[in-house]
Structures are given as C-alpha cells and as structure tokens.
Design a protein around this motif. Structure first.
Motif, mmCIF file in Angstrom:
data_model
loop_
_atom_site.group_PDB
_atom_site.id
_atom_site.type_symbol
_atom_site.label_atom_id
_atom_site.label_comp_id
_atom_site.label_asym_id
_atom_site.label_seq_id
_atom_site.Cartn_x
_atom_site.Cartn_y
_atom_site.Cartn_z
ATOM 1 N N ASP A 1 47.490 44.476 35.122
ATOM 2 C CA ASP A 1 46.620 45.280 35.980
ATOM 3 C C ASP A 1 45.099 44.461 36.381
ATOM 4 O O ASP A 1 45.004 44.906 37.321
ATOM 5 C CB ASP A 1 45.863 46.321 35.246
ATOM 6 C CG ASP A 1 47.777 46.977 35.289
ATOM 7 O OD1 ASP A 1 48.830 47.109 35.283
ATOM 8 O OD2 ASP A 1 47.138 48.226 34.444
ATOM 9 N N PHE B 1 44.707 44.224 41.042
ATOM 10 C CA PHE B 1 43.249 44.653 41.326
ATOM 11 C C PHE B 1 42.231 43.314 41.895
ATOM 12 O O PHE B 1 41.842 43.593 43.387
ATOM 13 C CB PHE B 1 42.657 45.478 40.649
ATOM 14 C CG PHE B 1 41.252 46.581 40.926
ATOM 15 C CD1 PHE B 1 41.827 47.438 42.332
ATOM 16 C CD2 PHE B 1 40.037 45.770 41.383
ATOM 17 C CE1 PHE B 1 40.984 48.202 42.458
ATOM 18 C CE2 PHE B 1 39.249 46.390 42.106
ATOM 19 C CZ PHE B 1 40.154 47.777 42.720
ATOM 20 N N THR C 1 51.200 46.366 43.220
ATOM 21 C CA THR C 1 49.738 46.425 43.227
ATOM 22 C C THR C 1 49.737 47.356 44.359
ATOM 23 O O THR C 1 48.358 47.382 44.850
ATOM 24 C CB THR C 1 49.897 45.049 44.371
ATOM 25 O OG1 THR C 1 51.186 44.684 45.193
ATOM 26 C CG2 THR C 1 49.899 43.810 43.628
ATOM 27 N N PHE D 1 47.062 50.154 44.181
ATOM 28 C CA PHE D 1 45.698 49.512 44.100
ATOM 29 C C PHE D 1 45.355 49.519 45.435
ATOM 30 O O PHE D 1 44.229 49.321 45.696
ATOM 31 C CB PHE D 1 45.295 48.337 43.381
ATOM 32 C CG PHE D 1 46.043 48.198 41.139
ATOM 33 C CD1 PHE D 1 45.004 48.665 40.323
ATOM 34 C CD2 PHE D 1 46.437 47.742 41.315
ATOM 35 C CE1 PHE D 1 44.958 49.213 39.158
ATOM 36 C CE2 PHE D 1 47.377 48.274 39.791
ATOM 37 C CZ PHE D 1 46.566 48.481 39.181
ATOM 38 N N GLU E 1 42.573 52.319 46.222
ATOM 39 C CA GLU E 1 41.010 52.420 45.156
ATOM 40 C C GLU E 1 40.650 51.020 46.018
ATOM 41 O O GLU E 1 39.161 51.429 46.206
ATOM 42 C CB GLU E 1 42.208 51.991 44.227
ATOM 43 C CG GLU E 1 40.805 52.045 43.093
ATOM 44 C CD GLU E 1 41.270 51.665 41.821
ATOM 45 O OE1 GLU E 1 39.945 51.490 40.406
ATOM 46 O OE2 GLU E 1 42.271 51.662 41.227
#
Length: 106
Positions: free
Chosen positions: A11, A15, A89, A92, A95
């Motif tokens: 993770d 990111f 992915t 993300f 974010e």
C-alpha cells in the motif's frame, strides 16, 4: 528473487507510485498549456485511466492478445513485494490529488 507478501508495504509503495504519476501528468499538462480547472480535471482523468490499466481493471488487448498486469515493487535487491491480488492503485488517485492540492502542487 524472492516474492514477499506484505499488503501494508505494498500500500505504501502504491501510494508513492500514484503520487509520482499524478505529479508527472500534471507537469506535462501544464507544459502543454493547461491550467486551472481544466488542468485538475485532465490530471485526474489521465491518472485514473493509467492506474486502472496498471490494476488490470480495464481490458488490454491488441491483435487478439490479452495482457494482464500484476504489480510488484522491488523493495530490496533480491525481493519483490506484492499484495496477493491485483493492484488497486486507482483507489489512491483522488487521495493523491487532494494531498498535492493542499501542498500547493496542484
């Protein structure tokens, strides 16, 4: 090379990758003359599309040959880290866009 299952590290790596992709896409779009809301919308759209392709959530086929990516990260000289399934992915992207926007990079 050893294949290591570590969803937490995966993770973190995902990111970092997505953030770098978003920054690179934005820079290239700025160089092409986009700004403001058009820049933000195009950056988000392209980043989401690229991430979805990496994640194998969009069909990839050329001349009858299918391709199914499986993302891993080299986390040491002899180790690849994965999450045990396809990458995510694309989850993300927004974010990363929000964080970069707060930091003034978007």
């Amino acid at each position: 090379m050893q294949l290591n299952l570590d969803p937490t590290l995966f993770d973190e790596q995902q990111f970092i990758l997505v953030r770098a992709l978003v920054q690179s896409i934005r820079v290239k779009l700025q160089e092409a003359g986009l700004s403001g809301e058009k820049l933000e919308d195009a950056t988000a759209s392209i980043a989401f599309s690229v991430a979805s392709t990496i994640d194998d959530t969009s069909a990839i086929e050329v001349d009858g040959k299918e391709v199914h990516p499986y993302l891993t990260f080299r986390t040491s000289d002899d180790e690849l880290t994965h999450c045990g399934e396809n990458a995510y992915t694309h989850e993300f992207v927004y974010e990363a866009l929000q964080i970069l926007s707060r930091e003034g990079d978007l």
